[in-house]
Scaffold this motif. Structure first.
Motif, PDB file in Angstrom:
ATOM      1  N   ALA A   1       3.684   9.496  -6.529  1.00 50.92           N
ATOM      2  CA  ALA A   1       3.285   8.752  -7.729  1.00 50.92           C
ATOM      3  C   ALA A   1       2.062   9.409  -8.342  1.00 50.92           C
ATOM      4  O   ALA A   1       1.761   9.202  -9.516  1.00 50.92           O
ATOM      5  N   LYS A   2       1.364  10.221  -7.550  1.00 50.91           N
ATOM      6  CA  LYS A   2       0.153  10.872  -8.057  1.00 50.91           C
ATOM      7  C   LYS A   2       0.496  12.054  -8.962  1.00 50.91           C
ATOM      8  O   LYS A   2      -0.019  12.176 -10.060  1.00 50.91           O
TER       9      LYS A   2
ATOM     10  N   GLU B   1      -4.640   3.936  -9.774  1.00 52.24           N
ATOM     11  CA  GLU B   1      -5.131   3.985  -8.390  1.00 52.24           C
ATOM     12  C   GLU B   1      -5.351   2.602  -7.807  1.00 52.24           C
ATOM     13  O   GLU B   1      -5.275   2.419  -6.607  1.00 52.24           O
TER      14      GLU B   1
ATOM     15  N   GLY C   1       0.770  -1.230   0.000  1.00 50.51           N
ATOM     16  CA  GLY C   1       0.000   0.000   0.000  1.00 50.51           C
ATOM     17  C   GLY C   1       0.805   1.287   0.000  1.00 50.51           C
ATOM     18  O   GLY C   1       0.240   2.379   0.050  1.00 50.51           O
ATOM     19  N   VAL C   2       2.123   1.181  -0.068  1.00 45.75           N
ATOM     20  CA  VAL C   2       2.952   2.390   0.003  1.00 45.75           C
ATOM     21  C   VAL C   2       3.102   3.085  -1.353  1.00 45.75           C
ATOM     22  O   VAL C   2       3.523   4.245  -1.424  1.00 45.75           O
ATOM     23  N   GLY C   3       2.782   2.344  -2.433  1.00 46.31           N
ATOM     24  CA  GLY C   3       2.839   2.963  -3.766  1.00 46.31           C
ATOM     25  C   GLY C   3       3.926   2.420  -4.680  1.00 46.31           C
ATOM     26  O   GLY C   3       4.294   3.083  -5.653  1.00 46.31           O
ATOM     27  N   LYS C   4       4.416   1.216  -4.403  1.00 46.51           N
ATOM     28  CA  LYS C   4       5.447   0.624  -5.269  1.00 46.51           C
ATOM     29  C   LYS C   4       4.942   0.472  -6.701  1.00 46.51           C
ATOM     30  O   LYS C   4       5.637   0.820  -7.657  1.00 46.51           O
ATOM     31  N   SER C   5       3.719  -0.050  -6.837  1.00 47.37           N
ATOM     32  CA  SER C   5       3.176  -0.252  -8.182  1.00 47.37           C
ATOM     33  C   SER C   5       2.866   1.088  -8.836  1.00 47.37           C
ATOM     34  O   SER C   5       3.152   1.292 -10.020  1.00 47.37           O
ATOM     35  N   ALA C   6       2.309   2.003  -8.068  1.00 45.46           N
ATOM     36  CA  ALA C   6       1.969   3.318  -8.625  1.00 45.46           C
ATOM     37  C   ALA C   6       3.225   4.040  -9.122  1.00 45.46           C
ATOM     38  O   ALA C   6       3.213   4.658 -10.196  1.00 45.46           O
TER      39      ALA C   6
ATOM     40  N   ASN D   1       7.137   8.106  -0.102  1.00 44.64           N
ATOM     41  CA  ASN D   1       6.148   8.365  -1.161  1.00 44.64           C
ATOM     42  C   ASN D   1       4.888   9.016  -0.586  1.00 44.64           C
ATOM     43  O   ASN D   1       4.711   9.073   0.625  1.00 44.64           O
ATOM     44  N   LYS D   2       4.050   9.503  -1.467  1.00 40.30           N
ATOM     45  CA  LYS D   2       2.780  10.190  -1.166  1.00 40.30           C
ATOM     46  C   LYS D   2       3.055  11.603  -0.632  1.00 40.30           C
ATOM     47  O   LYS D   2       2.368  12.086   0.276  1.00 40.30           O
TER      48      LYS D   2
ATOM     49  N   ASP E   1       2.369  14.231  -1.863  1.00 39.65           N
ATOM     50  CA  ASP E   1       1.231  15.136  -2.099  1.00 39.65           C
ATOM     51  C   ASP E   1       0.276  15.166  -0.908  1.00 39.65           C
ATOM     52  O   ASP E   1      -0.598  16.027  -0.836  1.00 39.65           O
TER      53      ASP E   1
ATOM     54  N   PHE F   1      -1.060   7.595 -13.488  1.00 37.20           N
ATOM     55  CA  PHE F   1      -1.272   7.266 -12.078  1.00 37.20           C
ATOM     56  C   PHE F   1      -2.365   6.214 -12.003  1.00 37.20           C
ATOM     57  O   PHE F   1      -3.516   6.477 -12.352  1.00 37.20           O
TER      58      PHE F   1
HETATM   59  P1  GDP Z   1       1.852  -1.061  -3.397  1.00 35.88           P
HETATM   60  O1  GDP Z   1       1.087  -2.079  -2.612  1.00 35.88           O
HETATM   61  O2  GDP Z   1       3.072  -0.623  -2.667  1.00 35.88           O
HETATM   62  O3  GDP Z   1       2.150  -1.500  -4.803  1.00 35.88           O
HETATM   63  O4  GDP Z   1       0.919   0.244  -3.476  1.00 35.88           O
HETATM   64  P2  GDP Z   1       0.022   0.758  -4.699  1.00 35.88           P
HETATM   65  O5  GDP Z   1       0.870   1.285  -5.785  1.00 35.88           O
HETATM   66  O6  GDP Z   1      -0.954  -0.308  -5.076  1.00 35.88           O
HETATM   67  O7  GDP Z   1      -0.723   1.993  -4.010  1.00 35.88           O
HETATM   68  C1  GDP Z   1      -1.583   1.808  -2.885  1.00 35.88           C
HETATM   69  C2  GDP Z   1      -2.613   2.920  -2.847  1.00 35.88           C
HETATM   70  O8  GDP Z   1      -1.970   4.167  -2.617  1.00 35.88           O
HETATM   71  C3  GDP Z   1      -3.378   3.081  -4.174  1.00 35.88           C
HETATM   72  O9  GDP Z   1      -4.704   3.417  -3.876  1.00 35.88           O
HETATM   73  C4  GDP Z   1      -2.674   4.243  -4.848  1.00 35.88           C
HETATM   74  O10 GDP Z   1      -3.542   4.937  -5.689  1.00 35.88           O
HETATM   75  C5  GDP Z   1      -2.251   5.093  -3.655  1.00 35.88           C
HETATM   76  N1  GDP Z   1      -1.034   5.860  -3.938  1.00 35.88           N
HETATM   77  C6  GDP Z   1       0.155   5.372  -4.372  1.00 35.88           C
HETATM   78  N2  GDP Z   1       1.060   6.344  -4.501  1.00 35.88           N
HETATM   79  C7  GDP Z   1       0.440   7.503  -4.150  1.00 35.88           C
HETATM   80  C8  GDP Z   1       0.863   8.875  -4.052  1.00 35.88           C
HETATM   81  O11 GDP Z   1       2.018   9.255  -4.329  1.00 35.88           O
HETATM   82  N3  GDP Z   1      -0.064   9.778  -3.637  1.00 35.88           N
HETATM   83  C9  GDP Z   1      -1.335   9.414  -3.300  1.00 35.88           C
HETATM   84  N4  GDP Z   1      -2.173  10.375  -2.905  1.00 35.88           N
HETATM   85  N5  GDP Z   1      -1.768   8.132  -3.371  1.00 35.88           N
HETATM   86  C10 GDP Z   1      -0.890   7.185  -3.774  1.00 35.88           C
END
Ligand code: GDP
Ligand code: MG
Length: 173
Positions: A159-160, A38, A21-26, A128-129, A131, A36
């Motif tokens: 990532a947004k 979601e 959930g930290v945004g690795k995929s994003a 990350n995040k 924003d 981006f």
């Molecule tokens: P992963 O499990 O590390 O791969 O995380 P995801 O890429 O699936 O992101 C998890 C959630 O966080 C998703 O709902 C994304 O849209 C959100 N998210 C990821 N990066 C960002 C960011 O930089 N800003 C914001 N606001 N949301 C983000």
């Protein structure tokens, strides 16, 4: 005339690590496709390849976006062993994800061998995040402190908005 065989391009293997959930995929998808995403499937690990120009030379970046299978130690160790460089991601909105970067770091150092000094493994700590400053849980100074203890760079990304996203990949390479 048949096309000449060009020499193989150098390939650099990057591993995305960090808790769910930290945004690795994003981050990966933003770098790959300028989008981006979601709702990327949270349990899906995938690898991506892209041609890039680095120092005037064409090369390829191979990104492994890990996704929790790392809980199986053998799989995780194989991933980490295959990596040349690591982007270790947490979310500035979630303290637990910050704390767990220590485990990822320890695992990487262990798999890469005891004598591979910290400084030899390309590694960037990413908050990350960026924003979501209003939901920030870890003060900037604290993030910078742990990075300097590890002697690695610390960079905040979104990532947004794509802020610093290309930078972390190019800096790592
Ligand atoms: P992963 O499990 O590390 O791969 O995380 P995801 O890429 O699936 O992101 C998890 C959630 O966080 C998703 O709902 C994304 O849209 C959100 N998210 C990821 N990066 C960002 C960011 O930089 N800003 C914001 N606001 N949301 C983000
Ligand atoms: Mg993911």
């Amino acid at each position: 005339m048949p096309p000449q065989n060009s020499p193989p391009k150098p390939l650099h293997k990057v591993i995305m690590v960090g808790s769910g959930g930290v945004g690795k995929s994003a981050l990966t998808l933003q770098f790959m496709y300028d989008e981006f995403v979601e709702d990327y499937e949270p349990t899906k690990a995938d690898s991506y390849r892209k041609n890039i120009i680095l120092g005037g030379q064409e090369c390829q970046i191979d990104i492994l976006d890990t996704a929790g299978q790392e809980d199986y130690a053998a799989i995780r160790d194989n991933y980490f062993r295959s990596g040349e460089g690591f982007l270790c991601v947490f979310s500035i909105t979630e303290r637990e994800s910050f704390e767990s970067t220590q485990d990822f770091r320890d695992q990487i150092l262990r798999v890469k061998g005891a004598d591979s000094a910290t400084d030899n493994i390309p590694f960037i700590l990413i908050g990350n995040k960026s924003d979501l400053q209003n939901r920030r849980q870890i003060p900037l100074e604290e993030c910078e402190r742990i990075a300097s203890e590890w002697r690695v760079p610390y960079i905040e990304t979104s990532a947004k908005t794509k802020d610093n996203v290309d930078k972390v990949f190019y800096d790592l390479l």
